[in-house]
Design an enzyme around this catalytic site. Structure first.
Site, PDB file in Angstrom:
ATOM      1  N   GLU A 116      45.157  35.977  39.230  1.00 49.33           N
ATOM      2  CA  GLU A 116      44.937  35.350  40.546  1.00 49.33           C
ATOM      3  C   GLU A 116      46.238  35.216  41.323  1.00 49.33           C
ATOM      4  OE1 GLU A 116      42.338  31.925  40.504  1.00 49.33           O
ATOM      5  OE2 GLU A 116      43.105  31.232  42.437  1.00 49.33           O
TER       6      GLU A 116
ATOM      7  N   LYS B 153      39.522  23.050  37.970  1.00 52.36           N
ATOM      8  CA  LYS B 153      39.670  24.513  37.832  1.00 52.36           C
ATOM      9  C   LYS B 153      41.065  24.914  38.291  1.00 52.36           C
ATOM     10  CE  LYS B 153      39.354  29.016  39.200  1.00 52.36           C
ATOM     11  NZ  LYS B 153      40.291  29.802  40.018  1.00 52.36           N
TER      12      LYS B 153
ATOM     13  N   ASP C 299      44.595  30.094  22.488  1.00 55.13           N
ATOM     14  CA  ASP C 299      43.158  30.220  22.728  1.00 55.13           C
ATOM     15  C   ASP C 299      42.791  29.475  24.021  1.00 55.13           C
ATOM     16  OD1 ASP C 299      40.383  29.899  22.689  1.00 55.13           O
ATOM     17  OD2 ASP C 299      40.277  29.634  20.530  1.00 55.13           O
TER      18      ASP C 299
ATOM     19  N   HIS D 255      46.934  32.273  50.472  1.00 56.42           N
ATOM     20  CA  HIS D 255      46.109  33.069  49.563  1.00 56.42           C
ATOM     21  C   HIS D 255      45.842  34.444  50.157  1.00 56.42           C
ATOM     22  CE1 HIS D 255      43.869  32.173  45.939  1.00 56.42           C
ATOM     23  NE2 HIS D 255      43.001  33.078  46.329  1.00 56.42           N
TER      24      HIS D 255
HETATM   25  C1  MEV Z   1      41.527  28.177  43.330  1.00 63.75           C
HETATM   26  O1  MEV Z   1      41.636  29.071  42.235  1.00 63.75           O
HETATM   27  C2  MEV Z   1      41.885  26.768  42.929  1.00 63.75           C
HETATM   28  C3  MEV Z   1      41.607  25.694  43.985  1.00 63.75           C
HETATM   29  O2  MEV Z   1      40.251  25.798  44.413  1.00 63.75           O
HETATM   30  C4  MEV Z   1      41.866  24.359  43.333  1.00 63.75           C
HETATM   31  C5  MEV Z   1      41.419  23.167  44.135  1.00 63.75           C
HETATM   32  O3  MEV Z   1      40.471  23.292  44.958  1.00 63.75           O
HETATM   33  O4  MEV Z   1      41.996  22.081  43.926  1.00 63.75           O
HETATM   34  C6  MEV Z   1      42.468  25.891  45.203  1.00 63.75           C
END
Ligand code: MEV
Length: 429
Positions: free
Chosen positions: A88, A266, A282, A380
């Site tokens: 990513e 995430k 892992d 991004h």
């Molecule tokens: C993207 O991979 C991760 C985000 O969505 C985390 C978040 O929303 O805090 C930018």
């Protein structure tokens, strides 16, 4: 080799602008890497086919993931360059940027609860679970002997059996007696060690209680291996009190709404899993442990917390189980994982876990700050634009130019990139 490389600072302005070979030189000088590790880093290809075939079943090929170095990280007073394996874009840059903003304030301070893993043994068919529970608890010394005899090497390294818990769990299949053996696995992630002990012990538990043993497996909710990291970002370093307060509101959203918490966590795992993967550990074990821990109160919540300090600065903390090791499994045999571990210069699995937690906190800071200010798409998308440029066949300098033009046109897609690339090539002398 530059002066900066030998001065052991993780602050390396312009690192991202260096050619790949010079980045490797820099990292090798910083971590005083052995020549074999340096050579392995320069082989940005796959592992040996024979080794890969040995690691899993039905192997046909391998898939390479880029590894970036997060700069500016200072953990417990030591500068570290952190390898992160991720597909990513923005993930590595976000950690470096976030760490830069707290570097002068001291970076990250960490602690760890221990290196103990839990294995569970399930007993069914007990008419008298209360009595059976005590029968098992009475045998703690014998259980300790049985477990330790399974792994004399671990015991010689200072690890081994530590504690016993027996829990009664109501289920639609009736009440079950669940025994936890708690084992200090030291520098190993420990799955093999505790699973072997659980399998060895289960028939004894069944015989002592009259129950039937079924599952014997570790728990990934490794809450005896909880790692904590904290850092303070001066309000002035992050753009002022408005940014700080917006970030606090972003955190409160995550901590109180599971739909948001899932995405917030995430983002944290973007950083954590990238270091876990780079070091041959892992990722699924760490991820399931983190999410189970996030739900430990009965509600799924943020893995981090954010507050305003008395002096008006932004204080972040993270706390999560991190079952990572330095010995055993892929960590031991994957040559690239070994080279990347060498960059970290850690002496124990605990030291590795502390760095991983700090990266998770930095990643969360970066995501929250972007989301609470300009949004994540601008940063991004410019990286995404480069991927789109690659996808339509841009090479060399064309990549940056195609990316720049599609971003300027706010049309970051393959059709637009193909048109721009064709124009560029027509105009080329
Ligand atoms: C993207 O991979 C991760 C985000 O969505 C985390 C978040 O929303 O805090 C930018």
């Amino acid at each position: 080799m530059t002066d900066q490389a030998t001065s052991h600072t993780s602050r390396i302005p312009g690192f991202h602008k260096l050619p790949v070979e010079q980045r490797i030189d820099h990292v090798a000088a910083f971590a005083n890497l052995a020549e074999e590790h340096r050579r392995q880093l320069a082989l940005a290809s796959n592992i040996d086919t024979q080794l890969a075939d040995h690691m899993i079943e039905n192997m046909v090929t391998t898939i390479a993931i880029p590894v970036g170095i997060a700069t500016n990280m200072r953990v417990d007073g030591r500068d570290v360059l952190v390898p992160m394996a991720t597909e990513e874009s923005s993930v590595v840059a976000a950690v470096g940027n976030s760490a830069r903003q707290c570097y002068e304030a001291g970076g990250f301070t960490t602690s760890i609860s221990g290196t103990e893993m839990i294995a569970q043994i399930q007993l069914l068919g007990l008419p008298d679970p209360a009595r059976a529970r005590l029968i098992i608890l009475e045998r703690q010394s014998e259980i300790e002997r049985i477990c330790n005899a399974c792994d004399p090497m671990l015991v010689s390294l200072g690890g081994g059996f530590r504690d016993l818990e027996v829990r009664r769990v109501e289920t639609p299949s009736g009440e079950m007696l669940i025994t936890h053996i708690i084992v200090d696995t030291r520098d190993a992630m420990g799955a093999n060690a505790v699973n072997s002990m659980a399998e060895r012990l289960a028939p004894d538990l069944a015989a002592w209680t009259g129950g039937r043993a079924l599952l014997r497996i570790l728990s990934n909710l490794a809450d005896r291996r909880v790692v904590r990291a904290r850092a303070t970002w001066p309000s002035t370093a992050i753009g002022g009190d408005d940014v700080r307060d917006a970030m606090i509101a972003a955190y409160h959203f995550a901590d109180n709404d599971p739909y948001r918490a899932a995405t917030h966590n995430k983002g944290i795992m973007n950083g954590i899993s990238a270091v876990v993967l780079a070091t041959g550990n892992d990722t699924r074990a760490v991820e399931s442990g983190a999410h189970a821990f996030a739900a430990r109160t009965g509600r799924y919540r943020s893995l981090t917390s954010w507050e305003v300090t008395a002096s008006g600065d932004l204080a972040g903390t993270i706390e999560l189980p991190l079952a990572v090791g330095l010995v055993g499994g892929a960590v031991k045999i994957h040559p690239t994982a070994r080279a990347l571990l060498a960059i970290l210069q850690v002496k124990s699995a605990s030291d590795l876990a502390r760095i991983v937690a700090a990266v998770g906190l930095a990643q969360n800071f970066g995501a929250m700050k972007a989301l609470a200010t300009e949004g994540i798409q601008r940063g991004h998308m410019s990286l995404h634009a480069q991927n789109v440029a690659f996808a339509v066949g841009a090479v060399g300098d064309e990549v940056a130019e195609v990316a720049r033009r599609v971003v300027a046109q706010s049309a970051i897609n393959e059709e637009a990139a193909a048109v721009v690339l064709a124009e560029l090539r027509r105009a080329a002398p």
